[in-house]
Write an enzyme that holds these catalytic residues in place. Structure first.
Site, PDB file in Angstrom:
ATOM      1  N   CYS A 233      29.552  34.650  35.777  1.00 41.62           N
ATOM      2  CA  CYS A 233      28.900  34.081  37.106  1.00 41.62           C
ATOM      3  C   CYS A 233      29.557  34.764  38.213  1.00 41.62           C
ATOM      4  O   CYS A 233      30.784  34.395  38.685  1.00 41.62           O
ATOM      5  CB  CYS A 233      28.995  32.586  37.057  1.00 41.62           C
ATOM      6  SG  CYS A 233      28.418  31.898  38.574  1.00 41.62           S
TER       7      CYS A 233
ATOM      8  N   CYS B 270      30.379  32.746  41.287  1.00 42.98           N
ATOM      9  CA  CYS B 270      31.488  31.584  41.024  1.00 42.98           C
ATOM     10  C   CYS B 270      32.805  32.285  41.161  1.00 42.98           C
ATOM     11  O   CYS B 270      33.728  31.867  41.783  1.00 42.98           O
ATOM     12  CB  CYS B 270      31.492  30.843  39.383  1.00 42.98           C
ATOM     13  SG  CYS B 270      29.897  30.308  38.760  1.00 42.98           S
ATOM     14  N   ASP B 271      32.863  33.570  40.617  1.00 41.93           N
ATOM     15  CA  ASP B 271      34.041  34.223  40.640  1.00 41.93           C
ATOM     16  C   ASP B 271      34.270  35.289  40.988  1.00 41.93           C
ATOM     17  O   ASP B 271      35.422  36.138  41.094  1.00 41.93           O
ATOM     18  CB  ASP B 271      34.409  34.322  38.885  1.00 41.93           C
ATOM     19  CG  ASP B 271      34.532  33.125  37.964  1.00 41.93           C
ATOM     20  OD1 ASP B 271      34.948  32.060  38.677  1.00 41.93           O
ATOM     21  OD2 ASP B 271      34.109  33.121  36.853  1.00 41.93           O
TER      22      ASP B 271
END
Ligand code: NDP
Length: 331
Positions: free
Chosen positions: A156, A159-160
């Protein structure tokens, strides 16, 4: 000796056990324990639906495989994924959610009450069912992928990606998700390698054109990742060039998989409308499926956003739809 055994569980000094074959009946059964499931549980418990929540295969859901979550509103310093999920669980339990270990292995949604089999042995009868089973990101299946999960390997970018600001990363895949992730990462990172197994993209033309027009994205067509390498954290990926047969190392700090997701809807697929990939279809602006009293929320019904906060929002919708359904039906 147990001091606080509930009295209604004791008969003539003996602990009561459920007779063989008798099903438990609940008003609101929640299946899945990611942000969608726990948020549904918080709302359902506060609405006095006495929800029972089965945690599923991966208690806490996909966020337990990530390290820090920095984009969930309300945490100015960020929070670790597992800690956040533990907090959501505690919040759900504080209002009376009965959380349990177990996996839904079969479902009969043909008539009320709906019947869900847990771990192939126990059947729960439910007046309403909230499906929050999530989706599973596909991985290549390399041993090194699991080794570096959360330490350079991610599925992701939203997200990261931020953790790789100014660094070099690779995205595996040639679909729309891979292009979207590569474009997102290109805005943060020094260099983005796209590792595409064929000589063409699967992505839509417009997305494929976009990535090809970004200076810091380099596309490695007909390449396959062989192994992710590093010490504590990832420092490269060994790729195989299918055209030349050569293996070489690309130096990167982040390795992002974007080779598709599998929605965990198989158990319910016989009854529920899904799209071609298996995402449960919900009626617009609701969590309602094609079966009344059966709601779906989170990634199992969302191929587009797949964020913790959108999952949580849809969990709230599912609980509110369940509450309305139960009160309309007098259940
Ligand atoms: P897709 O299935 O469309 O694409 C997966 C990509 O990963 C393909 O290029 C595939 O290669 C590659 N791949 C699969 N397995 C492997 C493997 N083991 N090793 C290497 N490469 C592999 O998945 P997406 O998640 O990209 O998209 C899912 C759906 O969501 C699509 O319908 C897409 O259009 C949609 N979507 C739309 C978006 C938008 O409109 N903005 C954004 C994101 C998704 P190959 O082509 O060779 O099979």
């Amino acid at each position: 000796m147990e001091l606080f055994k509930p009295m209604d569980n004791i008969e003539n000094g003996e602990e009561k056990t459920k007779p063989e074959g008798e099903n438990e009946k609940v008003r609101c059964l929640i299946i899945g324990s990611g942000p969608a499931g726990y948020t549904a549980a918080i709302y359902a418990a506060r609405a006095n639906l006495k929800p029972v929540l089965y945690e599923g295969l991966q208690p806490g859901g996909q966020l337990t495989t990530t390290t820090d979550v920095e984009n969930f509103p309300g945490y100015p310093e960020g929070i670790s994924g597992p800690v956040m999920m533990e907090d959501l669980k505690k919040q759900a339990e504080r209002f009376g959610t009965d959380t349990r270990w177990g996996i839904a292995t079969a479902a009969d949604l043909s008539q009320q009450p709906y019947k869900i089999t847990i771990d192939d042995k126990q059947t729960i009868e439910a007046d309403s069912v909230i499906i929050a089973t999530g989706a599973t990101a596909k991985y290549m299946g390399l041993e090194s992928e699991s080794k570096f999960m959360g330490y350079g390997v991610s599925a992701c970018a939203t997200c990261d990606g931020f953790f790789y600001k100014g660094q070099d990363v690779a995205v595996v895949g040639g679909g729309d998700s891979a292009c979207e992730e590569a474009l997102y990462l290109a805005g943060l990172c020094k260099k983005v390698y796209m590792i595409v197994r064929r000589d063409v993209f699967r992505a839509s033309k417009i997305m494929a054109e976009r990535v090809q027009n970004v200076d810091n994205i380099e596309i490695l067509f007909e390449h396959l990742p062989k192994e992710v390498v590093g010490d504590q954290n990832v420092n490269g990926v060994i790729v195989h060039n299918k055209k030349t047969g050569e293996d070489y190392k690309v130096e990167i700090q982040g390795f992002f998989l974007a080779i598709g997701h599998t929605p965990n809807s198989q158990v319910f697929a016989e009854y529920l409308d899904t799209d071609d990939v298996g995402y449960i279809q919900t009626q617009p602006d609701t969590a309602k499926t094609n079966i009344e009293g059966v709601l779906a929320c989170g990634d199992v019904q969302d191929s587009q956003y797949r964020q913790a906060v959108t999952a949580a929002g849809s969990g709230c919708m599912a609980a509110m739809d369940a509450e309305r359904y139960l009160s309309e039906k007098g259940l």
